[in-house]
Scaffold this motif. Structure first.
Motif, PDB file in Angstrom:
ATOM      1  N   HIS A 309      50.057  23.336   7.121  1.00  0.00           N
ATOM      2  CA  HIS A 309      50.556  23.734   5.980  1.00  0.00           C
ATOM      3  C   HIS A 309      48.713  24.067   5.297  1.00  0.00           C
ATOM      4  CE1 HIS A 309      54.645  24.052   4.259  1.00  0.00           C
ATOM      5  NE2 HIS A 309      54.608  23.003   6.000  1.00  0.00           N
ATOM      6  N   ALA A 313      47.465  27.902   4.867  1.00  0.00           N
ATOM      7  CA  ALA A 313      46.223  28.142   3.674  1.00  0.00           C
ATOM      8  C   ALA A 313      45.270  29.417   3.681  1.00  0.00           C
ATOM      9  CB  ALA A 313      47.022  27.146   2.576  1.00  0.00           C
ATOM     10  N   SER A 317      44.569  32.924   2.664  1.00  0.00           N
ATOM     11  CA  SER A 317      43.534  32.831   2.039  1.00  0.00           C
ATOM     12  C   SER A 317      42.585  33.517   2.590  1.00  0.00           C
ATOM     13  CB  SER A 317      43.805  31.835   0.789  1.00  0.00           C
ATOM     14  OG  SER A 317      42.481  31.022   1.313  1.00  0.00           O
ATOM     15  N   ARG A 329      48.588  24.336  -4.381  1.00  0.00           N
ATOM     16  CA  ARG A 329      48.062  25.707  -3.681  1.00  0.00           C
ATOM     17  C   ARG A 329      47.511  25.024  -2.425  1.00  0.00           C
ATOM     18  NH1 ARG A 329      45.063  28.827  -8.529  1.00  0.00           N
ATOM     19  NH2 ARG A 329      45.308  30.539  -6.284  1.00  0.00           N
ATOM     20  N   GLN A 330      47.015  25.010  -2.178  1.00  0.00           N
ATOM     21  CA  GLN A 330      46.404  24.666  -0.867  1.00  0.00           C
ATOM     22  C   GLN A 330      47.298  24.777   0.038  1.00  0.00           C
ATOM     23  OE1 GLN A 330      42.966  22.297  -0.724  1.00  0.00           O
ATOM     24  NE2 GLN A 330      41.791  24.331   0.707  1.00  0.00           N
TER      25      GLN A 330
END
Length: 332
Positions: A309, A313, A317, A329-330
């Protein structure tokens, strides 16, 4: 693939391709050589069957080193190709109660699966990704050989067979040199390609992720942004949890699904061990699972999934890992 598209299944062998074409509910078969000449012969045969190549989906199982060259060759001839997990074909065969197995039957089975399930078209890895994957596979093979020779050297030393032990020691030293050379080749290859270099730098910002893991992930997974979510990437790698419960009688232990590539899961194991101790975003997570009574190996598996995950991320991003970034969010 729309409803009018034609499905063809191919059973890929080392020397032969066995094709099965479904036309008006009937199977038409063709065997050709597994070569560029054979690919052209297959497409010519399909054209003689009044098949429009641009509306045809070719489906085959993922069969290691043999399926990808076939898919690339057929794509170059204008065909849309789908490569599916063999477990899907096996499950489909069980649903049809297929009892027999040979090349022709397998090709027809794949064609029926293609017609009914409409698998997604395969997106070919970039040439730089394929080369990186080859170097990673070679590095793993050399490391496996080194370990085997070190074990043999130890056994000969214990048995006082000193001459053979010395011969093995020299081979181990040679393997170490080769390993260093391949590692440099991998580093140079990543540095020479901007997209690989960008993703490599982002992944390296995550505590616990080293150069070896980065190379394997980029070589075997490629562009992580092609997945719509981190969960989809985790499922592709086979690190998603798999539950086994039903009613009141079945209470199986949740385990890792292991449906993806074994090389990527192996490359994630040691980083997960390190991250569970030194990555601030994952250390508390691992300690909480331990406190809840989860076995140590299961905790490592959960950390592997969380690492995936995080990797998704930072690549998605374009922002390097930040320990103080909001955890929710990360890891989304």
């Amino acid at each position: 693939m729309d409803k009018e598209a034609t499905a063809i299944g191919i059973d890929v062998g080392k020397l032969k391709l066995h094709g099965a074409l479904i036309i008006e509910g009937k199977i038409r078969s063709k065997s050709v050589a597994n070569s560029s000449t054979g690919y052209q012969e297959l497409t010519d045969w399909m054209t003689r069957q009044n098949v429009e190549l641009d509306s045809c989906l070719v489906c085959m199982e993922s069969t290691g080193v043999y399926s990808e060259p076939v898919a690339l060759g057929l794509q170059a001839l204008g065909l849309t190709v789908s490569i599916v997990n063999p477990a899907r074909i096996k499950g489909f065969a069980q649903s049809e109660l297929v009892r027999n197995k040979n090349d022709g039957i397998d090709a027809a089975l794949i064609a029926r699966y293609c017609e009914k399930m409409h698998p997604q078209p395969w997106k070919a890895p970039t040439p730089e990704q394929r080369r990186l994957r080859s170097w990673c596979d070679r590095l793993k093979a050399l490391k496996d050989m080194r370990l085997q020779e070190e074990n043999r050297e130890e056994a000969c030393t214990v048995a006082a067979n000193l001459e053979l032990a010395e011969h093995l020691r020299q081979h181990v030293e040679w393997l170490k040199v080769q390993i260093k050379q391949v590692e440099r080749e991998i580093e140079d290859h990543i540095a020479c390609h901007p997209q690989l270099k960008r993703d490599s730098d982002l992944l390296a910002s995550i505590p616990g992720i080293g150069k070896a893991t980065i190379a394997v992930m980029l070589g075997h997974v490629g562009d992580m942004q092609r997945f719509h979510s981190a969960k989809a990437l985790a499922a592709h790698l086979g690190v998603s949890p798999r539950q086994r419960t039903s009613g009141t009688s079945i209470r199986g232990r949740t385990s890792m699904c292991r449906t993806g590539n074994r090389a990527t899961r192996s490359a994630l194991y040691m980083p997960a061990v390190v991250a569970s101790r030194h990555n601030p975003a994952l250390r508390n997570f691992a300690e909480r699972l331990h406190a809840n009574g989860l076995p140590k190996k299961a905790v490592i598996g959960a950390v592997m999934r969380k690492l995936v995950h995080l990797m998704f991320a930072v690549v998605r991003s374009g922002i390097a890992f930040q320990p103080d970034y909001p955890r929710g969010r990360q890891m989304s």
